[in-house]
Scaffold this motif. Structure first.
Motif, mmCIF file in Angstrom:
data_model
loop_
_atom_site.group_PDB
_atom_site.id
_atom_site.type_symbol
_atom_site.label_atom_id
_atom_site.label_comp_id
_atom_site.label_asym_id
_atom_site.label_seq_id
_atom_site.Cartn_x
_atom_site.Cartn_y
_atom_site.Cartn_z
ATOM 1 N N ASP A 53 49.481 -38.237 -6.013
ATOM 2 C CA ASP A 53 50.335 -38.959 -6.957
ATOM 3 C C ASP A 53 50.216 -40.481 -6.823
ATOM 4 O OD1 ASP A 53 51.256 -36.626 -8.107
ATOM 5 O OD2 ASP A 53 53.071 -36.549 -6.880
ATOM 6 N N LEU A 54 49.685 -40.958 -5.700
ATOM 7 C CA LEU A 54 49.506 -42.399 -5.505
ATOM 8 C C LEU A 54 48.118 -42.886 -5.910
ATOM 9 C CD1 LEU A 54 51.167 -42.882 -1.985
ATOM 10 C CD2 LEU A 54 52.173 -43.329 -4.231
ATOM 11 N N ALA A 55 47.230 -41.967 -6.211
ATOM 12 C CA ALA A 55 45.834 -42.328 -6.479
ATOM 13 C C ALA A 55 45.698 -43.163 -7.750
ATOM 14 C CB ALA A 55 44.984 -41.070 -6.585
ATOM 15 N N HIS A 56 44.883 -44.198 -7.644
ATOM 16 C CA HIS A 56 44.511 -45.041 -8.784
ATOM 17 C C HIS A 56 45.711 -45.678 -9.471
ATOM 18 C CE1 HIS A 56 40.724 -43.240 -7.938
ATOM 19 N NE2 HIS A 56 41.153 -42.042 -8.291
ATOM 20 N N ARG A 57 46.632 -46.138 -8.676
ATOM 21 C CA ARG A 57 47.820 -46.824 -9.188
ATOM 22 C C ARG A 57 47.957 -48.147 -8.431
ATOM 23 N NH1 ARG A 57 51.166 -42.866 -11.828
ATOM 24 N NH2 ARG A 57 50.377 -40.804 -11.366
ATOM 25 N N PRO A 58 48.737 -49.041 -8.988
ATOM 26 C CA PRO A 58 49.019 -50.258 -8.210
ATOM 27 C C PRO A 58 49.643 -49.853 -6.872
ATOM 28 C CG PRO A 58 49.822 -50.476 -10.461
ATOM 29 C CD PRO A 58 49.383 -49.045 -10.293
ATOM 30 N N ASP A 59 49.316 -50.524 -5.846
ATOM 31 C CA ASP A 59 49.843 -50.261 -4.506
ATOM 32 C C ASP A 59 49.343 -48.945 -3.912
ATOM 33 O OD1 ASP A 59 51.296 -52.655 -4.706
ATOM 34 O OD2 ASP A 59 53.033 -51.621 -5.557
ATOM 35 N N GLU A 60 48.223 -48.435 -4.410
ATOM 36 C CA GLU A 60 47.618 -47.233 -3.807
ATOM 37 C C GLU A 60 47.292 -47.533 -2.343
ATOM 38 O OE1 GLU A 60 43.668 -44.411 -4.416
ATOM 39 O OE2 GLU A 60 43.841 -46.263 -5.538
#
Length: 88
Positions: A53-60
């Motif tokens: 769910d954190l992949a390829h997002r800001p703050d990954e």
């Protein structure tokens, strides 16, 4: 689940985490399409550290211990694939 690469990585997960792996269909796209198209290798998986769910997002981010554990799983999987099912 019967593909050699799946079984090999599952063994690594079992040895490192002492549990069965979760089998999921990823919502993303990976390099498997190129491996299949160019190399004609169709048994591919995506495996790695981190929280999907954190992949390829800001703050990954990925924790160092997660990276180390993932590398161990991959090493075991490669050992099984290259040396055979009984490899240790």
């Amino acid at each position: 689940r019967d593909a050699p690469v799946v079984k090999a990585v599952a063994r690594g997960i079992m040895e490192i985490f002492d549990r069965e792996p979760d089998y999921v269909i990823s919502p993303g796209t990976y390099d498997q399409k190129h491996i299949a198209r160019i190399g004609h290798i169709y048994d591919c998986i995506a495996y790695g550290p981190g929280i999907l769910d954190l992949a390829h997002r800001p703050d990954e981010w990925v924790g160092i211990s997660d990276m180390v554990e993932s590398a161990k799983v991959m090493a075991i999987g490669l050992n099984v694939l290259l040396r055979g099912a009984g490899a240790r």
